[in-house]
Every structure is written in structure tokens, then in C-alpha cells.
Motif scaffolding. Structure first.
Motif, PDB file in Angstrom:
ATOM      1  N   ASP B 242       0.836  -1.212   0.000  1.00  0.00           N
ATOM      2  CA  ASP B 242       0.000   0.000   0.000  1.00  0.00           C
ATOM      3  C   ASP B 242       0.863   1.251   0.000  1.00  0.00           C
ATOM      4  O   ASP B 242       0.582   2.233  -0.701  1.00  0.00           O
ATOM      5  CB  ASP B 242      -0.906   0.029   1.248  1.00  0.00           C
ATOM      6  CG  ASP B 242      -2.058  -0.962   1.141  1.00  0.00           C
ATOM      7  OD1 ASP B 242      -2.303  -1.476   0.028  1.00  0.00           O
ATOM      8  OD2 ASP B 242      -2.697  -1.231   2.175  1.00  0.00           O
ATOM      9  N   PHE B 245       2.277   2.209  -3.451  1.00  0.00           N
ATOM     10  CA  PHE B 245       1.351   2.960  -4.304  1.00  0.00           C
ATOM     11  C   PHE B 245       1.124   4.363  -3.773  1.00  0.00           C
ATOM     12  O   PHE B 245       1.003   5.327  -4.524  1.00  0.00           O
ATOM     13  CB  PHE B 245       0.009   2.212  -4.428  1.00  0.00           C
ATOM     14  CG  PHE B 245       0.099   1.023  -5.333  1.00  0.00           C
ATOM     15  CD1 PHE B 245       0.317   1.192  -6.691  1.00  0.00           C
ATOM     16  CD2 PHE B 245      -0.031  -0.264  -4.839  1.00  0.00           C
ATOM     17  CE1 PHE B 245       0.394   0.099  -7.548  1.00  0.00           C
ATOM     18  CE2 PHE B 245       0.049  -1.355  -5.682  1.00  0.00           C
ATOM     19  CZ  PHE B 245       0.262  -1.190  -7.035  1.00  0.00           C
ATOM     20  N   ARG B 246       1.064   4.468  -2.435  1.00  0.00           N
ATOM     21  CA  ARG B 246       0.823   5.783  -1.844  1.00  0.00           C
ATOM     22  C   ARG B 246       1.972   6.742  -2.162  1.00  0.00           C
ATOM     23  O   ARG B 246       1.775   7.942  -2.209  1.00  0.00           O
ATOM     24  CB  ARG B 246       0.615   5.640  -0.335  1.00  0.00           C
ATOM     25  CG  ARG B 246      -0.323   6.674   0.222  1.00  0.00           C
ATOM     26  CD  ARG B 246      -0.746   6.358   1.643  1.00  0.00           C
ATOM     27  NE  ARG B 246      -1.597   5.202   1.742  1.00  0.00           N
ATOM     28  CZ  ARG B 246      -1.406   4.168   2.583  1.00  0.00           C
ATOM     29  NH1 ARG B 246      -0.373   4.153   3.409  1.00  0.00           N
ATOM     30  NH2 ARG B 246      -2.253   3.159   2.610  1.00  0.00           N
ATOM     31  N   ALA B 247       3.158   6.202  -2.383  1.00  0.00           N
ATOM     32  CA  ALA B 247       4.315   7.045  -2.732  1.00  0.00           C
ATOM     33  C   ALA B 247       4.260   7.493  -4.194  1.00  0.00           C
ATOM     34  O   ALA B 247       5.162   8.178  -4.666  1.00  0.00           O
ATOM     35  CB  ALA B 247       5.612   6.289  -2.450  1.00  0.00           C
ATOM     36  N   GLY B 248       3.215   7.090  -4.906  1.00  0.00           N
ATOM     37  CA  GLY B 248       3.076   7.524  -6.298  1.00  0.00           C
ATOM     38  C   GLY B 248       3.862   6.674  -7.281  1.00  0.00           C
ATOM     39  O   GLY B 248       4.019   7.047  -8.437  1.00  0.00           O
ATOM     40  N   ILE B 249       4.340   5.525  -6.828  1.00  0.00           N
ATOM     41  CA  ILE B 249       5.126   4.651  -7.705  1.00  0.00           C
ATOM     42  C   ILE B 249       4.183   3.678  -8.412  1.00  0.00           C
ATOM     43  O   ILE B 249       3.307   3.084  -7.788  1.00  0.00           O
ATOM     44  CB  ILE B 249       6.160   3.854  -6.886  1.00  0.00           C
ATOM     45  CG1 ILE B 249       7.077   4.802  -6.114  1.00  0.00           C
ATOM     46  CG2 ILE B 249       6.974   2.931  -7.803  1.00  0.00           C
ATOM     47  CD1 ILE B 249       7.939   4.091  -5.077  1.00  0.00           C
ATOM     48  N   LEU B 250       4.339   3.534  -9.723  1.00  0.00           N
ATOM     49  CA  LEU B 250       3.602   2.519 -10.471  1.00  0.00           C
ATOM     50  C   LEU B 250       4.611   1.455 -10.899  1.00  0.00           C
ATOM     51  O   LEU B 250       5.277   1.591 -11.914  1.00  0.00           O
ATOM     52  CB  LEU B 250       2.906   3.133 -11.685  1.00  0.00           C
ATOM     53  CG  LEU B 250       2.024   2.200 -12.509  1.00  0.00           C
ATOM     54  CD1 LEU B 250       0.910   1.600 -11.666  1.00  0.00           C
ATOM     55  CD2 LEU B 250       1.432   2.917 -13.710  1.00  0.00           C
ATOM     56  N   ASP B 295      13.475   5.650  -8.530  1.00  0.00           N
ATOM     57  CA  ASP B 295      12.376   4.803  -8.060  1.00  0.00           C
ATOM     58  C   ASP B 295      12.866   3.792  -7.024  1.00  0.00           C
ATOM     59  O   ASP B 295      12.156   3.478  -6.071  1.00  0.00           O
ATOM     60  CB  ASP B 295      11.727   4.053  -9.235  1.00  0.00           C
ATOM     61  CG  ASP B 295      10.674   4.908  -9.936  1.00  0.00           C
ATOM     62  OD1 ASP B 295      10.367   6.014  -9.436  1.00  0.00           O
ATOM     63  OD2 ASP B 295      10.153   4.467 -10.976  1.00  0.00           O
ATOM     64  N   LEU B 298      13.067   5.542  -3.795  1.00  0.00           N
ATOM     65  CA  LEU B 298      11.711   5.752  -3.285  1.00  0.00           C
ATOM     66  C   LEU B 298      11.130   4.450  -2.735  1.00  0.00           C
ATOM     67  O   LEU B 298      10.471   4.431  -1.699  1.00  0.00           O
ATOM     68  CB  LEU B 298      10.786   6.251  -4.404  1.00  0.00           C
ATOM     69  CG  LEU B 298      10.875   7.715  -4.801  1.00  0.00           C
ATOM     70  CD1 LEU B 298      10.033   7.961  -6.057  1.00  0.00           C
ATOM     71  CD2 LEU B 298      10.355   8.596  -3.661  1.00  0.00           C
TER      72      LEU B 298
END
Lengths: 462, 462
Positions: B242, B245-250, B295, B298
Motif C-alpha cells: 500500500d 502505491f501511496r508514494a506515487g510509484i507505479l 524509483d 523511493l
């Protein structure tokens, strides 16, 4: 198209009962505006209803099938090919009051909406939670998710994220006769049964009336950046676009403006590019701030060999906005460029864009009409605006001739009549040039599976 | 399933003539292997043919429809739900000799292939030209594009790139009766007519026989990186997912291994994680080298708050490979974990994964069977291997009970019976729990549009 078949007294009673107050209107004055869409075609509606509940839609579609009354689903009517025009008369069913965002679920990465929700409103609500619905049609501020789904709307972000089809996980729809069809659901993967969800997407209102859509969400990209770059010729710009892909970059958006399109914009706004510019690319990337900064450097390098005459990079939303505003000005600019236009959205295999652009320019010269070319070249999707004045003797005819030649040119390049607008009324006469008899027979028979009485948006699409 | 209906002498003559030499086989010894697939079910085929040309397929499907002989399309038979098993007897049509890569077009960003091309072979050929076909099912080294299209295969890269459906632009297929259907084409966008291409994708061989596929290509990502990270519990791992995804990583891939799955791998190979590890995530990102490096930083930060007990980052293909090899070992490991297994690929809304994992573990305890859980959690797609020994009294029954409960658990969480394998034979008994009568009626009628005599892969899928 000269008059709408009047509703029977029984039909009027049904509508008044099922849609009380101003939820149903039947007077010509009030229904007038529902007779047209962005195609500017017109045919009068017999009645307009604005359901608020699923039950109303079910009752309506049961009644309409029993009485053989055409049903015309309608969002905000931004459709450019006439899908919302009631050519056979019938009842226009507006989604204006089916406009609630029912759920935004940040854990499931889905949103559930009624069909009348404006796409831009959903995007804004999502952005507050750092979520992202990727499809971004040009009409995003005033078109609806129901309409986007019905046409499989495209838009600028399709290069990286795909089109509406790729982001609809489930559709609840009412079938003619009133039965409810629940296709797909809220899982991101689903391979149970034939893919009815994607059969409904792009069906142009011909199969069922959508009452609920479940869309896929992504995390909102943290950063974006834009490079705008101009070249002396379309060929040079297309060569730069090839170099971008060759560098391994998958941009969010890769937009082309041809010379005529740039001149149209320059006629209504101050533009930053020099007169020598004959084509421009607008390229956007997204991701983490570091990824975006790196991609912007790569983009600048990749677009250099083709010999730009101007370029501007923007790494903040504030700096990006004026560049994209120039791109958005194309629509108002094209309305000013001539009294009338014929718009198409032909799409060719990406490698045939040069031939398409050269061919379209030649058709414009030959028919003596000004043709604005711009579009989503990352997908091979060209918007072609054939400008003319219908009041001038034979100019309309030359514009129509040009249009047919453009469509045939693109089919000859193994393209398609439409990349994102659909067939509707305006491309139907050309459908036989793209789809053979076997294909069309299958389409008609699938239509009959959903709509045996043929009441859903008749005489459209296929 | 006890014997195959023998072919008539006329049918044998037709096959011998249309498929000379070893292109047709009818003896039980030679057809035996064509009676099964990765589901391990078996039913004898009446005959097997290996067409090399479109004309052979058309003649065959004309003859088979006239004679009402079932047609069973077959690639490499990696299907796990029995789609390739000739339960009604009939002619198995192998794509083994329809295996040419017809075109790789680096300008159009498409490849055109025959259905028997192994997906991994296409990927390898593309990589040489720095092109990329994104779908990546686990069976990629031995499954075919025809089979991938027929089941809408998923795989690890679906989080970022979507599934097979999203990468098939066009399908040429032969209909029962021999007519040729050309759906879609080589444009990246196309909204002309109903979307027959995506109706064929995932149809599990029930509508038509695919003879040519046009797939969408992307630029090959320049760089990739992987983070493997272990946690004490599945809950902690899901919480880390979760946070990603919350970090904006796809991410490209986001894979989970549960405790039992990790133990199964540890039983056949040296593993880098400590005993305290109760779940692991394997996360891959791709893009430019700078983007990937950013990434990875991150990812490392985003996966920290959940409290990892081990992690390993890999920023080169050489360093990534051993990590992914651990993930790939799951398949052989599960074969060693017990004599028999029942495999499922249930999918739930992403936010319900915790409940799904906890519920599956409880079902395993209750039924006293070991259940390996792993999968593509970025899509909510869990692979569930129910390990057992069918030779032990009542163990098979308990495994089957566990399986049914797992399926019902996931449907109760608003999930789907299958995220990527399809329904085939093995999930057909449960289909009514997911699709209602209206839905199933539509499916049957669409089937009849394509296949009025019901000869295409009968008694499968829906």
C-alpha cells in the motif's frame, strides 16, 4: 429528419407517470436542444427524460421495447459524429441527473460513478486523494464518463496509459426490455466469461443504457514535465518523434501541430515559436521528480538531431500550463479560421504518419480548402479539420470531397476511419470501405443479442 | 470422457486429403498427448491436425461445421483449467506449424505473428530491435501468443502495462463454416464497430480459430531495477505494498510470496531471507537509468515503515536475475511440496487482499491442507496452490472442499473466479455463483452468433 414521430397518448401518460415534474419534457421548444450534438446535425426528439434512479431506467426500457420506441442515451452531447442525434425520433435519455460519484476507494484503486459524472470532476476529486483516472479526452471538462465509455474516448495521455477501454473495469447497464446486465466488476483483472465490459465500451449507445461504471485508478504521478519543440517541417517533427521512441522514452503525450494549425493558433494568441516553424511537438512525461528530470534531459537530446527551430522545456505545472494552453487553443482557433469545418480523427499505423500528413496536405491544395492537422501522433491519431465556408458556391462540395479523400487515403495506409470519435452518423456511409460483409454481419447479430427490437440508438455506428 | 467418438470414413478421408503426411494423425497412440493440458485432465481426441496455411484452416472449419465435429484449438497446452482437453472428442487443431513471426515493424510499433509463436521467442526477437511486447505470463518461455490471446493471459508486468487484451490490436480468425473475420488492425487506436478484437481475446477458443495476431509494441525500457523485501507477516507485506502505491510509484511488477510459498522454495534452493520472514515482496520498476535509480530509492523508503526483516536491491540485470529466479522457483517448488495440487488464480479488489490471505490461511487450517499463496498483488491476483496427496484417504476431498471455500471467499470479497487462467472446465461448475442468468444468456447468444453449430471448444468457459 423532418419531424419526430409523435408519441402516443399512452406513451405520454407513461412518461408523465414514470418521470414526474420536469424529469420528462415533450414540447418542441424544450426538446429542441436535445436534437443535436457537437456534430451540428439536428433531428427532433419525441421526448426527453432525465432519470434519477435505476428503476426509472428499467421501466423506461421495458416500456420502450414493448412499444418499439427508439431510446437515445445522451451525456453532454460532445459527440462529433452525431451519436446523440435522434434521427429516428424517439426518447432522449439524458444522464444529467445520474451524476453522482458513488465511491472513490483508495485501497481498491477503483471509483464507481453514475454515467452523467463529468470526467474532469472525477479527476479533480481523485487528485485530492492523490489518485488518477488516466484517460483524458480533450472534452474532459464537459464530457461525461458515460459518454467517454460509450465511445471509448481517447485523448492525449493514451500513448502511455491507453484509452477509456483500458480503464473501465465494470459496467452496470439496462438492456432493452429492462433487464439489468452486470459486466465485469471491481477487480483489476478478470477473465470470467466473454469480455462484455469491453464490448459495451465503444458501442455508441447501441446495445444498452449504462447506469454505473467502475473505473480503474492509478497512483497520481508525482511530477510531470513538458517539452515543446518546433521544426521547419512536419517531416522533421515526425523524425524527432521517432527519435523519442528510439531513445526508449514512453511519453504520456506526444502531440503534433501542423503549420496550418499553428497559424490558426497564432491568429488568436501570441505564440512563442518563430515564423520559420512549420510543425511543433508537445511532449509530456510523468513519474517521480527524478525520473521526470531525467526524461526531460533525454527528450531534449532526442529531439535535437532533427533540427529544431525553437524549443521550450517546462518542469513545473506553472511553466507547463501556458504551453498546453497553446495546444488547447486549437479548438477555438479552428472555429475562427473559417465559418465551417469538417472534423475527423483518422488514425494510421504510426510509421505511415508522414505519408498521411503529405497526402492530406496535397488533398487540401487540390480541393482548395485549408486543412488543419494536429493530433496524438504517439498513437498515429490525426485530427483533421477541413475549413471552409459552406455559403460559398461549391466550397462545401470541395470540403466534402476532401474529406472523403482523406478517409480513403488513411484506409489505404492501413488506417482506420476513427481513432477515438466513433462512427455515429457521419462515418457510416464509409463503413463498408473498412469492414467487410462478414464483419458487419457479426456486428448486426451481436446488436440483435442485446437489442432484438432495434430500439437502442438506431441507425448509428454500424 | 471415456472414449472419443470415432470419425466417419468420410471425415478420415477429408483429413488425409486436407492434411497430408504427418499433418493429421488419428491413431490413439499419437493423439494421446493431445488429450490433456496443464490441468492434467484427460479426454481422447478423435484426431489431431497441424495446419500450415490459412486455407487449410478454412477448409477444416467449413467441413467441421457441416459435419458437426468439435474443433479444439491448441497452442502449447499450458492452460491450467482444461481449455485444451477434448471432452467431447473432436479434432484438435494444433498451432505448432502456424509459428512464424510475420513482421516486426519498428516504425508502426507492431508485430504480426501466427498464433503458434512462443511469446518468449517474440520477446527475444523484439529485444534485438529494442522493442517490447509487454505481457509476460509466467509460461512465457513455452506458451504461445495464440493461447495468450485466447485466455487474455496476465503475468507479472500487468500492474504497469495491463494484460494481453491491452496489447492485441488485431486478430484474423476463421469462423466455424470457414469465413474469415478480420477484427481490428495495425493502428494503436481504433473505435470503428463493436470491439470484436477484445471479444475474441479471452474467448477460450469458443468463438473462432485465430490465424494471425497483430500486437502493439512499446520501446524497450532502457533500465530496470528490483527490490526484494521480506516481512514477518503477510499483513506487514501488504501494508508495505500500500505504501508503495501511496508514494506515487507505479511498479512494473509487485509480487507477493506467503510463508508457505517461501518455505516451499527454501526446500529446494538456498534462500537469502531469514527464518523470521513470513512474507516477501518482489518489486520491479523500469524506465530510464535515472528514473529507475530514483524509483529504487523511493521504493526502499516506502517499504521501510512496515518493518522489513530483510531486503535486497538490485540495479543491474545480473543482480536482478537471482532474485527473480527465486520467484520462478515457486512452480517447481510447489510440485515438490506434495504429490498433488489444485491451482487457482482468484482475484479480489486490491484492498481486500488482507481478508483474502487471512481467509485462505484459515481454510487451510480447517481443512488440514497446506496452501501456498503467492501472486500478482498489484492486481489483487492471488495464486493459490492447494497441496495434497490424492492417494491419502479423504485428503483429495478436503483439498476440493478447501478449493470451493477459497473460490466462494473471494467472490464474497467482490472478487472473481479467475484473474488470468480463464474458466475452462475446472471453474465452470462455479460460474453461476459469479454470473447471473441474464449475463449467461447473453454469453450463450453471442457464442451462437459466431458458432451456431456449437463446434468451437464445446462445453467450456461459459
Amino acid at each position: 429528419m423532418t419531424g419526430s414521430p409523435p408519441l402516443s397518448p399512452a406513451a405520454r401518460r407513461f412518461l408523465a407517470q414514470c418521470f414526474p415534474g420536469d424529469a420528462a419534457v415533450t414540447s418542441p421548444e424544450e426538446t429542441l436542444v436535445y436534437g443535436t450534438d457537437a456534430s451540428r446535425r439536428f433531428a427532433p426528439a419525441s421526448a426527453v427524460v432525465r432519470p434519477e434512479t435505476l428503476e426509472q431506467v428499467r421501466e423506461l426500457l421495458a416500456f420502450a421495447q414493448a412499444e418499439r420506441i427508439p431510446i437515445l442515451p445522451r451525456g453532454r452531447a460532445t459527440n462529433t459524429v452525431g451519436d446523440c442525434v435522434p434521427v429516428t425520433g424517439g426518447i432522449v435519455v439524458s444522464t444529467a441527473r445520474l451524476n453522482r460519484i458513488l465511491e472513490i476507494d483508495a485501497r481498491d484503486f477503483v471509483a464507481v460513478v453514475e454515467p452523467g459524472v463529468v470526467t474532469g470532476d472525477l479527476q479533480a476529486a481523485l487528485a485530492k486523494e492523490r489518485l488518477f483516472y488516466a484517460p483524458d479526452p480533450a472534452s474532459v471538462k464537459f464530457s461525461t464518463l458515460g459518454g467517454n465509455a460509450a465511445t471509448c474516448a481517447g485523448g492525449m495521455r493514451a500513448v502511455k496509459y491507453g484509452v477509456t477501454r483500458d480503464h473501465i473495469l465494470g459496467i452496470e447497464a439496462v438492456l432493452p426490455g429492462g433487464d439489468l446486465l452486470v459486466a465485469g466488476g471491481r477487480t483489476h483483472k478478470n477473465v470470467v466469461g466473454l469480455d462484455l465490459t469491453r464490448l459495451l465500451v465503444g458501442s455508441e449507445g447501441t446495445l444498452a443504457f449504462f447506469t454505473k461504471l467502475t473505473v480503474k485508478l492509478l497512483p497520481l504521478p508525482v511530477a510531470t514535465a513538458t517539452l515543446a519543440v518546433a521544426y521547419p517541417t512536419v517531416d522533421a517533427a515526425l523524425s524527432a518523434a521517432d527519435d523519442v521512441f528510439r531513445a526508449g522514452i514512453l511519453p504520456v503525450a506526444l502531440e503534433l501541430l501542423g503549420r496550418e494549425a499553428m497559424q490558426a493558433v497564432a491568429a488568436i494568441a501570441a505564440v512563442p515559436w518563430p515564423d520559420a516553424a512549420g510543425a511543433a511537438l508537445f511532449i509530456r512525461v510523468d513519474g517521480s521528480p527524478e525520473a521526470v528530470a531525467a526524461d526531460l534531459r533525454l527528450l531534449t537530446a532526442a529531439t535535437a538531431p532533427a533540427g529544431p527551430v525553437w524549443s521550450q522545456a517546462a518542469a513545473t505545472p506553472e511553466a507547463e500550463e501556458p504551453l498546453w494552453e497553446l495546444r488547447r487553443l486549437l479548438n477555438p482557433a479552428s472555429f475562427k479560421a473559417a465559418p465551417d469545418k469538417i472534423s475527423d480523427d483518422v488514425t494510421v499505423p504510426r510509421g505511415r504518419l508522414r505519408e498521411a500528413a503529405a497526402g492530406i496536405a496535397a488533398i487540401g491544395r487540390e480541393q482548395r480548402v485549408r486543412i488543419l492537422v494536429f493530433g496524438h501522433i504517439g498513437d498515429g491519431n490525426l485530427h483533421v479539420n477541413i475549413m471552409h465556408d459552406a455559403a460559398v458556391a461549391d466550397e462545401r462540395d470541395r470540403a466534402l470531397t476532401a474529406r472523403e479523400r482523406v478517409l480513403m487515403l488513411c484506409l489505404g495506409l492501413r488506417g482506420t476511419l476513427s481513432g477515438e470519435h466513433g462512427v455515429g452518423l457521419s462515418k457510416l456511409p464509409f463503413l463498408d470501405r473498412q469492414l467487410d460483409a462478414t464483419h458487419r454481419t457479426i456486428l448486426s447479430r451481436i446488436k440483435a443479442v442485446f437489442d432484438p427490437a432495434g430500439i437502442m440508438n438506431p441507425e448509428k455506428a454500424y
